[in-house]
Structure formats: C-alpha cells, structure tokens
Enzyme design. Structure first.
Site, PDB file in Angstrom:
ATOM      1  N   ARG A 262     -29.591  37.059  13.083  1.00 51.86           N
ATOM      2  CA  ARG A 262     -28.275  36.822  12.338  1.00 51.86           C
ATOM      3  C   ARG A 262     -28.436  35.468  11.971  1.00 51.86           C
ATOM      4  O   ARG A 262     -28.594  34.580  12.715  1.00 51.86           O
ATOM      5  CB  ARG A 262     -27.047  37.101  12.972  1.00 51.86           C
ATOM      6  CG  ARG A 262     -26.690  38.671  13.039  1.00 51.86           C
ATOM      7  CD  ARG A 262     -25.389  38.977  13.716  1.00 51.86           C
ATOM      8  NE  ARG A 262     -25.496  40.478  14.028  1.00 51.86           N
ATOM      9  CZ  ARG A 262     -24.383  40.910  14.637  1.00 51.86           C
ATOM     10  NH1 ARG A 262     -23.140  40.417  14.744  1.00 51.86           N
ATOM     11  NH2 ARG A 262     -24.379  42.388  14.754  1.00 51.86           N
ATOM     12  N   ARG A 277     -23.740  32.756  20.865  1.00 51.56           N
ATOM     13  CA  ARG A 277     -24.010  32.978  19.455  1.00 51.56           C
ATOM     14  C   ARG A 277     -25.368  32.469  19.147  1.00 51.56           C
ATOM     15  O   ARG A 277     -25.547  31.523  19.117  1.00 51.56           O
ATOM     16  CB  ARG A 277     -22.799  32.466  18.729  1.00 51.56           C
ATOM     17  CG  ARG A 277     -23.012  32.487  17.328  1.00 51.56           C
ATOM     18  CD  ARG A 277     -21.718  31.915  16.511  1.00 51.56           C
ATOM     19  NE  ARG A 277     -20.460  32.211  17.008  1.00 51.56           N
ATOM     20  CZ  ARG A 277     -19.852  33.375  16.461  1.00 51.56           C
ATOM     21  NH1 ARG A 277     -20.144  34.111  15.607  1.00 51.56           N
ATOM     22  NH2 ARG A 277     -18.592  33.481  17.113  1.00 51.56           N
ATOM     23  N   GLU A 349     -15.445  38.860  22.992  1.00 55.22           N
ATOM     24  CA  GLU A 349     -16.210  40.091  22.480  1.00 55.22           C
ATOM     25  C   GLU A 349     -17.566  40.375  23.093  1.00 55.22           C
ATOM     26  O   GLU A 349     -18.605  39.642  23.077  1.00 55.22           O
ATOM     27  CB  GLU A 349     -16.302  40.105  21.271  1.00 55.22           C
ATOM     28  CG  GLU A 349     -17.036  41.173  20.224  1.00 55.22           C
ATOM     29  CD  GLU A 349     -17.172  40.987  18.827  1.00 55.22           C
ATOM     30  OE1 GLU A 349     -16.341  40.153  18.309  1.00 55.22           O
ATOM     31  OE2 GLU A 349     -17.894  41.858  18.301  1.00 55.22           O
ATOM     32  N   SER A 352     -18.097  45.994  19.816  1.00 59.71           N
ATOM     33  CA  SER A 352     -17.201  46.557  18.504  1.00 59.71           C
ATOM     34  C   SER A 352     -17.392  47.641  18.207  1.00 59.71           C
ATOM     35  O   SER A 352     -18.662  48.087  17.906  1.00 59.71           O
ATOM     36  CB  SER A 352     -17.608  45.207  17.540  1.00 59.71           C
ATOM     37  OG  SER A 352     -16.641  45.274  16.564  1.00 59.71           O
ATOM     38  N   ARG A 391     -24.972  39.039  25.840  1.00 63.59           N
ATOM     39  CA  ARG A 391     -23.294  38.813  26.212  1.00 63.59           C
ATOM     40  C   ARG A 391     -23.091  39.518  27.634  1.00 63.59           C
ATOM     41  O   ARG A 391     -22.491  38.823  28.674  1.00 63.59           O
ATOM     42  CB  ARG A 391     -22.371  39.171  25.421  1.00 63.59           C
ATOM     43  CG  ARG A 391     -22.430  38.126  24.221  1.00 63.59           C
ATOM     44  CD  ARG A 391     -21.155  38.376  23.080  1.00 63.59           C
ATOM     45  NE  ARG A 391     -21.537  37.137  22.152  1.00 63.59           N
ATOM     46  CZ  ARG A 391     -20.658  37.122  21.254  1.00 63.59           C
ATOM     47  NH1 ARG A 391     -19.583  38.232  20.809  1.00 63.59           N
ATOM     48  NH2 ARG A 391     -20.861  36.405  20.186  1.00 63.59           N
TER      49      ARG A 391
END
Length: 425
Positions: A262, A277, A349, A352, A391
């Site tokens: 990403r 991130r 998070e 999801s 994560r």
RNA sequence: GGAGAGAUGGCUGAGUGGUCGAAAGCGCUCCCCUGCUAAGGGAGUAAGGGCUAAUACCCCUUCGAGGGUUCGAAUCCCUCUCUCUCCGCCA
C-alpha cells in the site's frame, strides 16, 4: 456497485442512505442522464431492429432472384443514423458507469450512526487490557534492543515504511502465519489458496479499489500495467469473477497468505515510526462467497474466525462495529477487531471484517444459480483479515514482553518455532 | 526469445457472407414407457441488457477482445490478448 435499477427507481432513498456516510449523491444529475440513456437506448435498439429486419428481407429477396435496388435505397442512410445513435448511447452509458463506479455501497440498517472512528460502537471485549508490573516498551524499542528489527537497514534499502527483521522475530511472523493458515483450514473449513501478487486493473475494479483509489496502489510501468495487491482480497475475491456457482457449491471459504502493498498516500504523519503502517506487510485473508440471504450470518462467523486467532494467542482485544462514516467504500457493514498494545496503551486495528453484499459481485458478475428459479443471481462476498501478521507480531511482542526486554513465545506458536519459549538478546 | 496451431453454448465439436444464438453428440430437467434398475421414446435446456408491476410477452447485444468491409459477419480484413505444441533460457 449499487443496482442501477434501484438507482433509477429509488434514487432518493439511495441518497438518504449514502448521506449517512457523508456521501452526497447528486440524484438530479443522475436521473437527467438516466433519462437520456433511456431514450437513446430505445432509439438505438429500434434502429438495430430495423437494420436486422431489412437485412433479412434483402437476403430473402435476393435468394428468390428479385430486384433489390429499391430495398437497398430504403436503408441507405440507416447505417449512419445507427452509428451516431450508438455512439451517443455509448457516451451516456459510460458517464453513468463512471457515476455508478464512484458510488459507495449502501449501508446495512444495523450500522451505527457516526462520523469517524470515535463514533464506532464497541460490541464486545475479550480479556481486559493486560497490566504490566513494569513500564511497557513498544515493539520498536523491544525489537531494536534485541537486535532483531532494523529500520535503518530497511530505509537504506527501500526508504521509509519498510522493515528488516531477523532471527526468531522473522521466524515468529512466519509462525503466526502458519498458525493462522492451519487454524482456518483445519478448524474453520477454509480452502488454502495461492494467488498472484500482481493483478490487472480489471481485478481491482471488481473489488472496488479502482477507479477511485488508484493513489493508494503501487503500479508497474509495463506496457499493460500491473498493480501490486493491497490485500489478498483482490485476487481471491476475483476467483468468483464471471462465475455461476451451483447452489450446492456455496458457501465457499478461501484463505490466503500474501504480502500486501500500500502506498499509504494521504497517511503522512500517521504511525511513521515502527511497523504499524508499512508499504509492505504480511496478512492472512479470509474470503466468503455466500448466497444473498446468508451474508449477515456469515459476517458474524467470519469475524469469529478472526477472533479465534487472537484467542489462541491470548491477546486482549475488542470488536467494534464501524459507524456510518467509517465503513469502507464497498462494505455494507464492517467489524474491526482491535488488539491491545501495551506499548501504546491503545487498542489498534488488527482485522477488518466486511460484508460487501452484492457490491463486488455486481462489479465482477459473480453469481449462483437459484435452485428454485434456475436463474442466475448475484452472490454476496465477504472478507476479513484473519489476521494481519505484522500487527499480530507487534501485539505478541508488546503483550508478551518481560521486564528485561525479552519476549515469551505464546504457547500456540511454540510448535512452529522449534519449541522456543523465550526470545532474548 | 524463436517457430507453429488454435480460441464457438455446461462439455465435446460442426459451421468460409443471409432464414445461425448457432448442427450433432454428451450432460442436465421434465414427461412417457418399464414391477425396480438399466435400456428406449418425446420435449426442453446460454448469458447480459432494454421495456415492464412482472423471474410474462416483445426487442437489443454477445461465437477470445477491439476496430474495419458490407444492406447483412461466427464466417472476409486489420490490431491485440490468451491457450497449446516444439526449440532456447531459467527458479
């Protein structure tokens, strides 16, 4: 994509629903365009019909040896009229398509109101946040002190938002992935898949990343460009593209481990330190294909499957229902699973889970045969992280840290790490 | 990278300018026959879109994709993509 029929028949209702997200649907402009489409399409199709019947009568006349010059004269300018009508129709249709591809999905009624993440509704917690008897270190400090995470090396090679990991920490990420894949395939009924990491634009249109979110993606400069997948959702969900499943083939559950890429455009300043991130990270993704009436139940099941991983790892987490303003573009309803990070003293998070209902299915023509009517109908697609491996690694490091900076290996991971119990310097 | 062959409905596979959404076979569905099963007989069986209250009619589009020729294209021409075979190279 929202059903175009619904858009033209109930544009106002759609606008009300989308307004909950903060999206403004210009119904007037849409309906105006839709009117033009309708008249142009009817005109075009009647010209096509005329062409077909005249060609047919010329054919039969010729076969009988009759004179066809008068017939030919009658259709002299038909082709020109048809060509221009077709062109006009195509233009309007592509304008409509642009609007339709830009519209987010309709929200499910159960989605709570709200503007942003602060309005998300906590649904449940598993275990209370752990209390450490010493000052918790974050994963950055832990990893660097152990000499097993090297952000400097990563930035030398690739710049910011990359990580180099070594030794037992690199292995622990792999162990996490193994645990997840084994759990989902052996206990939750998923089929493991291996899929391409480079995909073409069409696949991303199917799942909804394109055309709207191009700037979030990495793209190659080859003649026909490839995009690096931002999630395994893209290649895996596209397995249903142009398919018609028999009723007894559903539900289908797929799991895939892939790296995800990403560009994180627009997230400057957020989580700039550490592994939270990154431009590249590992994730295990769960995807369901189900009949329409089963998708809401499937969302609960899917979320439970992701939770099972955190329970095996004994990591405290909570599940939140995203509010209207926070639900992603293509999703009708989303649960986020947030894991407790002692180093940040926050829930973050880690998964999801979304029900896209027929939004993606319509974009990629993913269907099932209705056993009663025998007719094809759109399926519903769901996906969720099960879970983000990078994560998860952070969460294990921070929750399993000792006062001396060493890290205990969760019981569930030890068999994947040759029996190792503690990672220490 | 070089050479060749091909792409048609769920599958196999015909079809080189008209009545072809498309023969035939297989598969599938329904019916008949049969004491059961097998065999046999008959009918049906693509997808998308428009119109519509309608999953009823009717109409349009689609024979890998895009463009062209033509009154008319699965069929002729051009471009592209993909698949297969052989050679080379390679994890």
């Amino acid at each position: 994509m929202i059903d175009p029929k619904l858009l033209r028949q109930s544009a106002a209702d759609v606008a009300v629903n989308l307004a909950r997200r903060g999206y403004k649907f210009d119904t007037v402009a849409y309906l105006l365009l839709e009117d033009r489409r309708k008249s142009l399409q009817m005109e075009t199709e009647s010209l096509q019909s005329e062409r077909n019947s005249s060609a047919k009568s010329i054919g039969t006349a010729k076969a009988k040896g009759e004179d066809i010059t008068s017939l030919l004269a009658a259709v002299e300018n038909l082709r020109d009229r048809l060509t221009s009508s077709e062109a006009a129709l195509q233009e309007v249709q592509s304008l409509l398509k642009d609007i339709e591809l830009d519209l987010p999905n309709l929200l499910d009624d159960s989605v709570p109101d709200g503007k942003d993440e602060k309005d998300n509704a906590e649904v449940r917690r598993w275990r209370e946040p752990s209390e450490l008897r010493f000052k918790a270190r974050d994963h950055i400090e832990l990893g660097e002190n152990l000499g097993l995470i090297d952000f400097e090396a990563a930035s030398k090679i690739s710049g910011s938002r990359f990580t180099v990991m070594k030794g037992p920490l690199a292995r622990m990420q792999r162990a996490l992935i193994q645990l997840m894949l084994d759990t989902h395939t052996e206990e939750h009924g998923y089929q493991e898949t291996y899929v391409p990491y480079l995909v073409q634009a069409e696949a991303l249109v199917g799942t909804g990343q394109l055309p709207k979110f191009e700037e979030d993606l990495f793209k190659t400069e080859t003649e026909t460009p490839f995009y690096l997948i931002p999630t395994a959702e893209v290649p895996v969900t596209n397995l249903a593209r142009d398919a018609i499943f028999e009723a007894d083939e559903l539900p289908k559950r797929y799991v895939a481990h892939t790296p995800c890429f990403r560009s994180e455009a627009g997230s400057y300043g957020q989580d700039t330190r550490g592994m939270i991130r990154q431009h590249q990270f590992e994730k295990v993704e769960l995807v369901h294909f189900v009949a329409a009436e089963d998708s809401m139940a499937a969302l609960e099941t899917l979320t439970g499957h992701a939770e099972a991983i955190l329970q095996k790892l004994e990591l405290p987490y909570r599940v939140v229902a995203l509010c209207a303003g926070d639900v992603g573009f293509g999703s009708a309803k989303t649960y986020d699973i947030e894991v407790w990070l002692p180093g940040q003293k926050k829930y973050r998070e880690i998964s999801s889970c979304s029900n896209y209902n027929d939004f993606q299915a319509r974009r990629m023509m993913a269907r099932r045969r209705n056993p009663e009517s025998g007719k094809p109908e759109l399926i519903h697609t769901l996906n969720g992280s099960g879970v983000a491996a990078g994560r998860a690694l952070i969460a294990v490091m921070e929750n399993y840290q000792n006062a001396d900076g060493s890290i205990r290996v969760p019981a569930a991971l030890q068999r994947y790490m040759g029996g190792l119990e503690v990672i220490s310097a």
